[in-house]
Design an enzyme around this catalytic site. Structure first.
Site, mmCIF file in Angstrom:
data_model
loop_
_atom_site.group_PDB
_atom_site.id
_atom_site.type_symbol
_atom_site.label_atom_id
_atom_site.label_comp_id
_atom_site.label_asym_id
_atom_site.label_seq_id
_atom_site.Cartn_x
_atom_site.Cartn_y
_atom_site.Cartn_z
ATOM 1 N N GLY A 73 0.725 -1.309 0.008
ATOM 2 C CA GLY A 73 -0.254 0.201 -0.033
ATOM 3 C C GLY A 73 0.721 1.191 0.091
ATOM 4 N N CYS A 167 4.025 9.752 -8.215
ATOM 5 C CA CYS A 167 4.674 8.628 -7.610
ATOM 6 C C CYS A 167 6.280 9.393 -7.369
ATOM 7 C CB CYS A 167 4.775 7.345 -8.014
ATOM 8 S SG CYS A 167 5.666 6.018 -7.289
ATOM 9 N N CYS A 170 8.751 6.312 -7.288
ATOM 10 C CA CYS A 170 9.163 5.797 -8.641
ATOM 11 C C CYS A 170 9.700 6.598 -9.597
ATOM 12 C CB CYS A 170 7.898 5.253 -9.249
ATOM 13 S SG CYS A 170 6.520 4.699 -8.310
ATOM 14 N N ASP A 171 9.397 7.997 -9.479
ATOM 15 C CA ASP A 171 9.728 8.837 -10.692
ATOM 16 C C ASP A 171 10.995 9.846 -10.383
ATOM 17 O OD1 ASP A 171 8.164 7.301 -12.097
ATOM 18 O OD2 ASP A 171 6.444 8.928 -12.068
#
Ligand code: NDP
Length: 479
Positions: A73, A167, A170-171
Site C-alpha cells: 500500500g 509517485c 518511482c519517478d
C-alpha cells in the site's frame, strides 16, 4: 464433516446487516460442492490488510491476503515515518516488510494478485482474481486503501507519465538537475518534496492557501532542505507542455488576482487520496465520495454481513497507518466472530481443507522475459511486423514489481501475436532518456519500428491483454 455441513440454521434475521439476510443465507450445506474456499479473504495489503490477516489466522482460520496492485500500500511510497507505534523513525517500506514477515511467520498466506470483481449477493461470497479464478470466501475484509487524487485540469491526462506523476518514489530519479513542482500542502507533499531532493535541482511546493496542512513536525523538516521552496496562495489552472512533455504550470496567484506560467519539467501531485472502492460499487453501501460506510457500532461491519472494511477505504477522519492497523485488527476479530456465529469453528475450517484455495499452486514461478540493456538490443527488438512490447520498470518501484509477473504471464500466453521484453531503467539509462521515460511502469508497443501505443501506468493482467489485443487489431487507445 457431513454432520457439520448439513447443519441448518433457524430462520432468524441476522442483526449483522440488511433485513434480507437471514441465518439460512449462511447454510453450511452449500459448502459441500464449493471449491477454492477461503475462511477470511483479505483484499489489500497495507497495514489494515496485514493485521486483519494476522488476527484471523491467529484465531484459527485460513486467512489469505490478496496483495493488490501495490503490495504494502501507500506506505511503500513514503520515506521516514516518525509516528508508527514503537519506532522512533522507520522507513515506510520497512514497516510493510516487517508486517509481511510477521504475517508469513504466523501462517497468513499472501497471493500477488488483485481482485477484479466481487459478488456479495449470496454466500459464500465470490471473488474473481486477476488470474481469472473464482474464490469462495466465507468472510471478507476489504482493505484496498486509497489511491492518489487527480487534479482534473487541462493537460493532466495529456502529460500523465510525460512530466505529471503522483509517485516521487518511482519517478524522482528521472528528474536529475531539473526544476520541479509538488502540488499540495499536506504530509504527502512534504514527503514527495523531500524524496525529490537527491535528484532535482529545485523543488517548489505549490500550496493553494496561505498555510500548509502538513503536521508542524513535517513542515519543520523542510527547513533542512535548501532546495525546497514553498509558494503559498497559488492555484493550478492547467499543465502546459510542448506535446511531448511538460514545460510548465499555469498558476493563479490568489493575492494578486492574476495568472502566470511557471516553467517546470515535472509536476508531482500530492493533493490527497480517494478510496479504492470501484470494484465494490453496488455490492456494499458507500457514501457519495466512495468511502465504505460502517454499519454497526464500533465494529468494522459493512452493509453485507461477513464483509468488513478497514483502513483508508472507510476512514475519512484519521488516515494514519497506526489507525489503519488498528481497524484491521478489529476487522480480523469481527470476521472471526462472524464465522463463529454462523457455525464455522476452527475444527470445521480444518475439515474444509481439501477444497481450499491452494495458494502455493498459484504462486508458481512466473515465466521470465527477455531483458534489454542496450540501445542496439532495443533497436533490433522493435524491428519487424510482429508487435514488440516493452515494459520499463525499476526494482525500487513497488507497482512496477507487482506488474512484472503479470507481464511475464501475458508474454508467454501471447507469444504468437507479439514478442516481449523488459527494461530495467537503472541498467539502461540512455535508452530510458532517449524514449523520454519519466514515469514507471511504462509499457510501449511497437510495430515496424513505429510506436503504436504507450501506457504510463501500472496495469493488471487483464488490462495488459486488452491493450495488446487492441494493438494487434489496430484499435489501440493510448493513455
Ligand atoms: P491531505 O488530505 O492531508 O492533504 C491534501 C493537500 O492537498 C491539502 O493541503 C489540500 O489543500 C491539497 N489539495 C487538495 N486538492 C487540491 C487542489 N485541487 N489543488 C491544490 N491543492 C489541493 O492528504 P495527504 O496525502 O497529504 O495525507 C493523507 C493522510 O496521510 C494524512 O492523514 C497524513 O497525515 C498521512 N500521511 C502521513 C505521512 C507520515 O506520517 N510520514 C506521510 C504522508 C501522509 P487544503 O489544505 O487547502 O485543503
Amino acid at each position: 464433516m457431513k454432520k457439520c455441513l448439513m447443519y441448518l440454521f433457524p430462520l432468524l434475521c441476522l442483526s449483522l446487516g440488511g433485513c434480507f439476510w437471514t441465518r439460512s443465507s449462511f447454510d453450511l450445506s452449500t459448502l459441500k460442492n464449493a471449491n477454492n474456499i477461503i475462511d477470511v479473504a483479505v483484499i489489500g495489503s497495507g497495514p489494515s490488510g496485514h493485521l486483519a490477516g494476522i488476527y484471523a489466522k491467529r484465531g484459527g482460520m485460513h486467512a489469505v491476503v490478496f496483495e493488490g496492485d501495490m503490495p504494502g500500500g501507500l506506505l511503500t511510497q513514503t520515506s521516514m515515518v516518525e509516528n508508527w507505534p514503537g519506532e522512533v523513525a522507520i522507513l515506510g517500506p520497512d514497516i510493510m516488510k516487517k508486517l509481511k514477515e510477521q504475517g508469513e511467520k504466523l501462517g497468513v498466506e499472501y497471493i500477488p494478485q488483485t481482485i477484479e470483481k466481487v459478488d456479495f449477493s449470496s454466500w459464500p461470497y465470490k471473488l474473481e482474481t486477476s488470474a481469472g479464478e473464482t474464490v469462495q470466501a466465507l468472510s471478507v475484509v476489504i482493505a484496498t486503501g486509497a489511491g492518489p487524487r487527480r487534479l482534473k485540469i487541462c493537460g493532466e491526462d495529456q502529460y500523465w507519465g510525460l512530466g505529471v506523476t503522483s509517485c516521487a518514489v518511482c519517478d524522482a530519479p528521472f528528474y536529475k538537475d531539473e526544476e520541479v513542482v509538488v502540488i499540495g500542502g499536506g504530509d504527502s507533499a512534504v514527503e514527495e518534496a523531500i524524496q525529490l531532493t537527491p535528484y532535482a535541482k529545485k523543488i517548489t511546493i505549490l500550496v493553494r492557501k496561505d498555510k500548509m496542512r502538513a503536521a508542524p513536525r513535517m513542515q519543520e523538516h523542510l527547513k533542512s532542505h535548501s532546495k525546497i521552496n514553498v509558494r503559498y496562495d497559488v492555484e493550478v489552472n492547467k499543465i502546459v507542455g510542448d506535446d511531448t512533455k511538460v514545460t510548465g504550470v499555469e498558476l493563479f496567484d490568489v493575492k494578486k488576482d492574476k495568472n502566470f506560467v511557471m516553467p517546470t519539467s515535472g509536476v508531482f501531485l500530492a493533493i490527497g487520496h480517494i478510496p479504492n472502492t470501484k470494484v465494490f460499487t453496488g455490492q456494499v453501501k458507500m457514501d457519495a465520495d466512495g468511502f465504505i460506510v460502517m454499519t454497526k457500532g464500533r465494529t468494522q461491519s459493512t452493509s453485507v454481513p461477513g464483509v468488513f472494511a478497514a483502513g483508508d477505504v472507510e476512514d475519512r477522519e484519521y488516515r494514519q497507518a497506526g489507525v489503519a492497523a488498528g481497524s484491521g485488527i478489529k476487522a480480523g476479530l469481527d470476521a472471526l466472530n462472524f464465522l463463529n456465529d454462523i457455525g464455522i469453528t476452527p475444527a470445521i475450517s480444518e475439515e474444509i481443507n481439501a477444497r481450499r484455495f491452494h495458494v502455493e499452486e498459484k504462486k508458481e514461478k512466473s515465466p521470465d522475459v527477455e531483458a534489454i540493456t542496450s540501445l542496439e538490443q532495443f533497436k533490433s527488438f522493435k524491428e519487424g511486423d510482429k508487435l514488440a512490447v516493452v515494459d520499463f520498470y525499476a526494482d525500487y518501484c513497488p507497482s512496477c514489481i507487482q506488474m512484472l509477473p503479470a507481464f511475464a504471464e501475458v508474454a508467454q500466453e501471447s507469444q504468437d501475436i507479439a514478442h516481449f521484453a523488459k527494461v530495467n531503467v537503472e541498467d539502461a539509462e540512455d535508452l530510458a532518456d532517449q524514449l523520454f521515460i519519466s514515469s514507471i511502469p511504462c509499457l510501449m508497443v511497437f510495430r515496424n519500428n513505429e510506436l503504436v501505443a504507450r501506457y504510463n501506468q501500472a496495469m493488471t493482467k487483464q488490462e495488459l491483454v486488452a491493450a495488446i489485443n487492441q494493438c494487434a487489431s489496430g484499435t489501440s487507445e493510448q493513455s
